[in-house]
Design a protein around this motif. Sequence first.
Motif, PDB file in Angstrom:
ATOM      1  N   GLY A  64       0.800  -1.231   0.000  1.00  0.00           N
ATOM      2  CA  GLY A  64       0.000   0.000   0.000  1.00  0.00           C
ATOM      3  C   GLY A  64       0.831   1.279   0.000  1.00  0.00           C
ATOM      4  O   GLY A  64       0.336   2.350  -0.347  1.00  0.00           O
ATOM      5  N   THR A  65       2.104   1.187   0.421  1.00  0.00           N
ATOM      6  CA  THR A  65       2.922   2.404   0.496  1.00  0.00           C
ATOM      7  C   THR A  65       3.702   2.668  -0.781  1.00  0.00           C
ATOM      8  O   THR A  65       4.297   3.715  -0.929  1.00  0.00           O
ATOM      9  CB  THR A  65       3.931   2.311   1.644  1.00  0.00           C
ATOM     10  OG1 THR A  65       4.652   1.096   1.495  1.00  0.00           O
ATOM     11  CG2 THR A  65       3.239   2.340   2.980  1.00  0.00           C
ATOM     12  N   MET A  66       3.713   1.707  -1.689  1.00  0.00           N
ATOM     13  CA  MET A  66       4.616   1.819  -2.823  1.00  0.00           C
ATOM     14  C   MET A  66       4.058   2.639  -3.975  1.00  0.00           C
ATOM     15  O   MET A  66       4.775   3.096  -4.826  1.00  0.00           O
ATOM     16  CB  MET A  66       4.997   0.411  -3.343  1.00  0.00           C
ATOM     17  CG  MET A  66       5.972  -0.319  -2.446  1.00  0.00           C
ATOM     18  SD  MET A  66       7.561   0.506  -2.292  1.00  0.00           S
ATOM     19  CE  MET A  66       7.473   1.145  -0.638  1.00  0.00           C
ATOM     20  N   ASN A  67       2.755   2.798  -4.050  1.00  0.00           N
ATOM     21  CA  ASN A  67       2.217   3.472  -5.226  1.00  0.00           C
ATOM     22  C   ASN A  67       0.976   4.299  -4.907  1.00  0.00           C
ATOM     23  O   ASN A  67      -0.001   4.252  -5.628  1.00  0.00           O
ATOM     24  CB  ASN A  67       1.909   2.438  -6.315  1.00  0.00           C
ATOM     25  CG  ASN A  67       2.604   2.844  -7.608  1.00  0.00           C
ATOM     26  OD1 ASN A  67       2.764   4.038  -7.867  1.00  0.00           O
ATOM     27  ND2 ASN A  67       3.010   1.867  -8.398  1.00  0.00           N
ATOM     28  N   GLN A  68       1.053   5.066  -3.841  1.00  0.00           N
ATOM     29  CA  GLN A  68      -0.114   5.880  -3.489  1.00  0.00           C
ATOM     30  C   GLN A  68      -0.252   7.067  -4.443  1.00  0.00           C
ATOM     31  O   GLN A  68       0.721   7.522  -5.020  1.00  0.00           O
ATOM     32  CB  GLN A  68       0.028   6.404  -2.056  1.00  0.00           C
ATOM     33  CG  GLN A  68      -0.013   5.314  -1.022  1.00  0.00           C
ATOM     34  CD  GLN A  68       0.154   5.880   0.381  1.00  0.00           C
ATOM     35  OE1 GLN A  68       0.285   7.078   0.566  1.00  0.00           O
ATOM     36  NE2 GLN A  68       0.148   4.994   1.358  1.00  0.00           N
ATOM     37  N   ASP A  69      -1.465   7.548  -4.556  1.00  0.00           N
ATOM     38  CA  ASP A  69      -1.675   8.741  -5.370  1.00  0.00           C
ATOM     39  C   ASP A  69      -1.180   9.984  -4.650  1.00  0.00           C
ATOM     40  O   ASP A  69      -0.722  10.933  -5.261  1.00  0.00           O
ATOM     41  CB  ASP A  69      -3.177   8.915  -5.676  1.00  0.00           C
ATOM     42  CG  ASP A  69      -3.587   8.032  -6.840  1.00  0.00           C
ATOM     43  OD1 ASP A  69      -2.674   7.584  -7.565  1.00  0.00           O
ATOM     44  OD2 ASP A  69      -4.796   7.788  -7.001  1.00  0.00           O
ATOM     45  N   ARG A  70      -1.365   9.979  -3.336  1.00  0.00           N
ATOM     46  CA  ARG A  70      -0.985  11.165  -2.570  1.00  0.00           C
ATOM     47  C   ARG A  70      -0.053  10.757  -1.437  1.00  0.00           C
ATOM     48  O   ARG A  70      -0.387  10.891  -0.275  1.00  0.00           O
ATOM     49  CB  ARG A  70      -2.233  11.822  -1.991  1.00  0.00           C
ATOM     50  CG  ARG A  70      -3.394  11.916  -2.987  1.00  0.00           C
ATOM     51  CD  ARG A  70      -4.677  12.279  -2.272  1.00  0.00           C
ATOM     52  NE  ARG A  70      -4.500  13.479  -1.494  1.00  0.00           N
ATOM     53  CZ  ARG A  70      -4.518  14.695  -2.018  1.00  0.00           C
ATOM     54  NH1 ARG A  70      -4.741  14.865  -3.277  1.00  0.00           N
ATOM     55  NH2 ARG A  70      -4.332  15.736  -1.257  1.00  0.00           N
ATOM     56  N   PRO A  71       1.122  10.274  -1.776  1.00  0.00           N
ATOM     57  CA  PRO A  71       2.026   9.790  -0.722  1.00  0.00           C
ATOM     58  C   PRO A  71       2.630  10.953   0.059  1.00  0.00           C
ATOM     59  O   PRO A  71       2.814  12.041  -0.480  1.00  0.00           O
ATOM     60  CB  PRO A  71       3.115   9.058  -1.508  1.00  0.00           C
ATOM     61  CG  PRO A  71       3.116   9.717  -2.840  1.00  0.00           C
ATOM     62  CD  PRO A  71       1.713  10.203  -3.108  1.00  0.00           C
TER      63      PRO A  71
ATOM     64  N   PRO B 141      11.331   6.018  -4.375  1.00  0.00           N
ATOM     65  CA  PRO B 141      12.142   6.435  -5.533  1.00  0.00           C
ATOM     66  C   PRO B 141      11.577   5.978  -6.863  1.00  0.00           C
ATOM     67  O   PRO B 141      11.545   6.764  -7.814  1.00  0.00           O
ATOM     68  CB  PRO B 141      13.501   5.790  -5.254  1.00  0.00           C
ATOM     69  CG  PRO B 141      13.560   5.624  -3.789  1.00  0.00           C
ATOM     70  CD  PRO B 141      12.156   5.417  -3.326  1.00  0.00           C
ATOM     71  N   HIS B 142      11.168   4.716  -6.944  1.00  0.00           N
ATOM     72  CA  HIS B 142      10.752   4.246  -8.271  1.00  0.00           C
ATOM     73  C   HIS B 142       9.557   5.021  -8.791  1.00  0.00           C
ATOM     74  O   HIS B 142       9.421   5.274  -9.971  1.00  0.00           O
ATOM     75  CB  HIS B 142      10.464   2.745  -8.235  1.00  0.00           C
ATOM     76  CG  HIS B 142       9.237   2.385  -7.436  1.00  0.00           C
ATOM     77  ND1 HIS B 142       9.306   1.985  -6.124  1.00  0.00           N
ATOM     78  CD2 HIS B 142       7.943   2.406  -7.759  1.00  0.00           C
ATOM     79  CE1 HIS B 142       8.077   1.754  -5.680  1.00  0.00           C
ATOM     80  NE2 HIS B 142       7.226   2.003  -6.659  1.00  0.00           N
TER      81      HIS B 142
END
Lengths: 263, 263, 283, 289, 308
Positions: free
Chosen positions: D49-56, D61-62
């Motif tokens: 869930g932390t790798m590709n959030q819209d609003r992190p 890095p990736h």
Amino acid sequence: MDADGAAVIEARDLDLVFETADGPVQALKGVSLSIGRGEFVSFIGPSGCGKTTFLRVIAALEEPTGGTITVNGVSPDEARRARAYGYVFQAAGLYPWRTIAGNVKLPLEIMGYPAAEREERVRKVLELVELSGFGNKYPWQLSGGMQQRASIARALAFDADILLMDEPFGALDEIVRDHLNEQLLSLWRRTGKTIGFVTHSIPEAVYLSTKIVVMSPRPGRITDVIESPLPAERPLDIRDTPEFLEVAHRVREGLRAGHAYDE
Amino acid sequence: MDADGAAVIEARDLDLVFETADGPVQALKGVSLSIGRGEFVSFIGPSGCGKTTFLRVIAALEEPTGGTITVNGVSPDEARRARAYGYVFQAAGLYPWRTIAGNVKLPLEIMGYPAAEREERVRKVLELVELSGFGNKYPWQLSGGMQQRASIARALAFDADILLMDEPFGALDEIVRDHLNEQLLSLWRRTGKTIGFVTHSIPEAVYLSTKIVVMSPRPGRITDVIESPLPAERPLDIRDTPEFLEVAHRVREGLRAGHAYDE
Amino acid sequence: MIWILGSLAAWAALWWVNTRIAASALAERRAGRVAAPLIFGLAMLIVWEGLVRGFEVSPVILPAPTAIAAKFAASLDVLWIDFVQTFVKGALTGWVIGCGAAVAVAVLIDRSPFLKAGLLPVGNFVAALPIVGIAPIMVMWFGFDWQSKAAVVVVMVFFPTLVNTVAGLDATDRMHRDLMKTWNASYWQALVKLRLPAAMPFIFNGLKIATTLALIGAIVAEFFGSPIKGMGFRISTEVGRLGIDMVWAEIAVAALAGTSFYGAVALAERWVTFWHPSQRGGR
Amino acid sequence: MRRVLPVLVVTLAIVVIWYVAAVWLNSAWVIDQAARAGREPSFMDILRGTMNQDRPLLPPPHQVLAELWELTVEKRITSKRSLVYHGLVTLQATMLGFVVGAILGVALAIGIVHSRTMDLSVMPWAIISQTVPIVAIAPMIIVLSNAVGIEGRTVPKTIISAYLSYFPVLVSMVKGLRSPEREQLDLLKTYNASRWQTFVKLRLPASMPYFFASMKVAVAASLVGAIVGELPTGAIEGLGARMLIGSQFGEPMIMWTALFAAAILAALLVVAVGIVQALAARAMGQVAR
Amino acid sequence: ADDLTLQLKWVTQAQFAGYYVALENGYYEEEGLNVTIKPGGPDIAPTQVIAGGGADVTVEWMPAALAARERGLPLVNIAQPFKRSGMMLTCWKDSGIKTPQDFRGKTLGVWFFGNEYPFLAWMSQLGIPTDGSPEGVTVLKQGFNVDPLLQRQADCISTMTYNEYWQVIDAGVSPDDLITFKYEDQGVATLEDGLYVLEDRLADPEFKDKLVRFVRASMKGWKWAEENMDEAALIVLEHDETGAQTEKHQKRMMREIAKLTAGSNGELDPADFERTVATLLAGGSDPVITRHPGDGAWTHEITDAALK
Ligand SMILES: Nc1ncnc2c1ncn2[C@@H]1O[C@H](COP(=O)(O)OP(=O)(O)OP(=O)(O)O)[C@@H](O)[C@H]1O
Ligand SMILES: Nc1ncnc2c1ncn2[C@@H]1O[C@H](COP(=O)(O)OP(=O)(O)OP(=O)(O)O)[C@@H](O)[C@H]1O
Ligand SMILES: Cc1ncc(C[n+]2csc(CCO)c2C)c(N)n1
Ligand SMILES: [Mg+2]
Ligand SMILES: [Mg+2]
């Protein structure tokens, strides 16, 4: 000797006090001296007696706190502005970002010598101090003595009336030193410059000078002024003549007295 | 003379080439020399012949490009790490942010001398070079000769086995110089240090040394090594004895030969 | 027109006074050194006042100095609260941490050539992140209060101090380094006794530049979210309210605080690097 | 290779720390979401869930790189979303501001070193100028240049950028121009060198280490100035505008990519200054130690 | 054609659809006008721009306009396309807030930069201090986005019905998790998005004529936008130079905006004006305006002529 009698440098009752954090230091006290045109005057005296300071006053690099001094009849500063001085400092003081040739060329650039003449003069004067192959080197690539010779070359490259040299030959071996002594004498005879020369070598002072000024420290005063009886023409072996040795002896006595006064 | 024979410094076939922008400079070529414990070795030679470079190699400040050198049986760098050296550079090199006393104290701090002993040593050694009143001054407030004496004091303040001195007395007048020569000799006799000493003064070299190394320039080589026949006990007037003059003569001839080779 | 010409004449007169002060012995004394910039500032204010009045500039665009002064005097309590919030808590804390870290990192990476080769380019990269980009992130991470402002300041002052310190640590004399070597000074000894002192003129350069950056950083960061006090908060709010006189009163506080801060660091510099030619009065 | 390896190692270390931080900072949202949905998230859920959030809070890095790649390489330069385009806009203002700022800084430093009056009166005000929060007066600069009839964003941006960059140059150059030793100055005095000659032949070369240290700071400051100048100009083009837009529309990825583009730009500029410095040092006979 | 510059209060978005429609559909051109629309932004104070001569007409909220008027910048409302207020406070339901009185002890995000007046007026009507004391509220100056709510740095934040609220929703928050307080419903609504000019310029008949034509064309644009919401949103998107707006968001925004402009033909209702003034004057110890601005703050001259 070669002097034509007109006083070029005329100091009367000079005092100079440096203010330092722990109290004032009296570097010169009541110094009076008259130097004629074309004279070769050596200053000799214990370390810290004010020789450098006196030379700096002559060249308007230091303001005396008392007394008067004129150079060519005007104030040292005016003389400086007329570019009367060539000065060889006690430390070589070469600019690290310039090559040796560049350093020697510096005063020529400043005084506006034409480019072609600059090259020629640099070549000649580097040859004079035996640094011919080293024009393209940077100061830190030279030995201590070579640096000092470069700084001598720099002062000789242009035509100043008055040459002030602060222990120029201190870091040189006897042979080069003898050679440069001869060169300097012949240059002096040829050009009639007035020369102020600081040295710690008594034979050198006697060999070169028409007048030897002995100084003593704290406060820096002139204790003796010796007019040299030697002729203008001086082969190196004049140093073995009795006249020479006598003058040298007098200088040594004066020096010793200064030290005795000190301790 | 005073040497106990064991070789402290053993150089064999040293070469050193500086790479500069306009080609290599051979500063040392095939230099072999053995210096025994407690010897006083003077280096003399024309300006630019490699004296400073050789001293720097001994002190591990410069890496030879050929040949081998050991100090106390180990590499110069190991000896350096064992704090074997006291070094007086050709220029004073005082730290401008420290007073004179602070400068002299610096190596003592680094080598971890206790505070009380530091003060004591600073006091003593400043007295030795006649700078007693100047401990609180900053380097730029001293004359050239005084700065040089301060740097000598700095090298004498701690007990190094090997003392390397690069023209330490160049900027001093004869009287002080004689005085310091005597002091240095007595210190050497007292402590049995091994001393490497660069000078341009032939009498000074002969007066001080047990061994005189004559060098010649481009490329820097050793042309003569003269073992002094003079006794360990040397009053100043030993300089007028025939043995002394003979050695001096031989040194002068060696020097002249070097120059002839050069020009 | 009278206002404009009059103010320009006043400027000329005061500049002349300053030239005289500079030429006189006063210049060497504290009185002269304080008076000259004050006179210069006075001249600027007079010109400002004259121009504003002469051109009848609207006070919601550029108020006259007299109006600003009046506002300043009337709002001392608010200004003080803002000063504490932004300068003392935000800027000062951030400056201390940021500069401390920069010197420490400079020393650290200097010790290891590997780290130096690796961290310096990357450090350039990280530390050159622009403040306006960082401020919202810091607010996101550290909240609305002064902590996020201090964090922005840390990032801002870090780079100048680092660059200058690294340059300074390289600025030692060859002979001085060789001496340390002959004494076999340890790395730390050479650092403390030679390289740091020699680097001080450079480090202070960085510190001085950092003082002004710290203040700017703390103020600007408040534009991106803050509690309802602080100089940046007040400025951004009052601009929207057309309270431009209050904006300038805050700017005046910033100028006073910033100059005193800079002055304090410059004094420390004089004291620490007294030996540097630029401090020896040998102009 | 010997120069690349350390950079790689350090970068790797930073990337690792970054990932850890990303997971840590972004996990709150995942947990919060799950809690509201009445679920207990597993560690793997959190990680994913932390790798590709819209609003992190902190994009890994990736995510930044992918976005950067898309916005620089895959977009046409003329596109409104192309970071190359926005970068060039900012670069132009940066270079203009940098040149103006550097010239101004050096010129003022020369004045201060040569005129006692300038020294006494200008220096304090140069300091004061830097304590004025630029963002506060940036809108005023734009309103004023509007009122004076200057249209377009280039001039106000250049002014702001120069305003931020002149100061580091000024401070360093005053120090650098005063760094020659007494003897070096005295030598020129005996030649009766004019002030100009003393300046060109001595003060200027002696100030070079200070000059280049300040150039690196100034070029970074110019960039910051250009970016600040892009905020109140209607937020349309330039990296500053992108950051603002990202922040404003709650699109952190736009903000992060713009931030990175700006940092890359800054790094390139600093490196460029470094290269010039190395060349200058070689021309002046100093070797890298 | 006559040149005229309009300064918007915020960036290009459906909030200003009417003007973009009028521009795109040639309504301004028909009136012989050459209109330049300047987008606003977080650092742009429209009042300051108009004071500096950077624009002829500006879109502004009435509280800010009246405050500017009291500070000596005589702004006059010439038309009021927005009938209702879109401002509200959006709170987490789980923060326990059910009524405005529950704000006590909570942290609220508020827009400043001249937009804080309605909030301050409301709080003082409620008798809630804004000093961060336990029985009062802690106020944060909220930035440009909704992060403070999402990060739970605040319990409530200011949102517009047409914009920020949907950003919260888009971030994955369910409307059920939120509770909103519209200023309109709380009886503290103040007039938003009116058209303002400088008073002295109204003395110029030529300028007045331009304004008449401008308002007429603008209102035509607004009414068209209300009827063709999706097309209007697309026109706005067309003019968005940032390329950051999305179609979905703008279409949605347009629908919400239409609710606010509905019921206004552009004429300011003096009753709305008086209500706004009353709200602002009730500002307690720190009122937004200290005295009634008088009827010079608005005029029907332009709308009367335009809507004839
Ligand atoms: N760092 C360097 N780079 C290049 N060449 C150098 C360097 N240091 C010394 N040299 C050269 O090496 C030679 C020997 O120099 P060195 O300093 O050892 O001479 P020296 O015998 O000490 O002379 P002096 O009596 O003048 O001090 C010189 O020709 C000098 O130009
Ligand atoms: N800038 C200064 N500040 C304070 N004192 C100084 C300064 N320059 C020189 N002095 C002091 O003035 C005295 C004379 O110094 P000067 O340099 O003239 O001596 P000198 O005769 O040239 O000695 P040396 O032969 O060692 O070069 C010394 O005691 C020195 O400490
Ligand atoms: C810094 C800043 N924050 C909030 C607003 C308020 N505001 C006025 S119009 C509008 C449109 C809604 O999207 C919003 C949010 C502002 N003007 N400036
Ligand atoms: Mg001297
Ligand atoms: Mg040497």
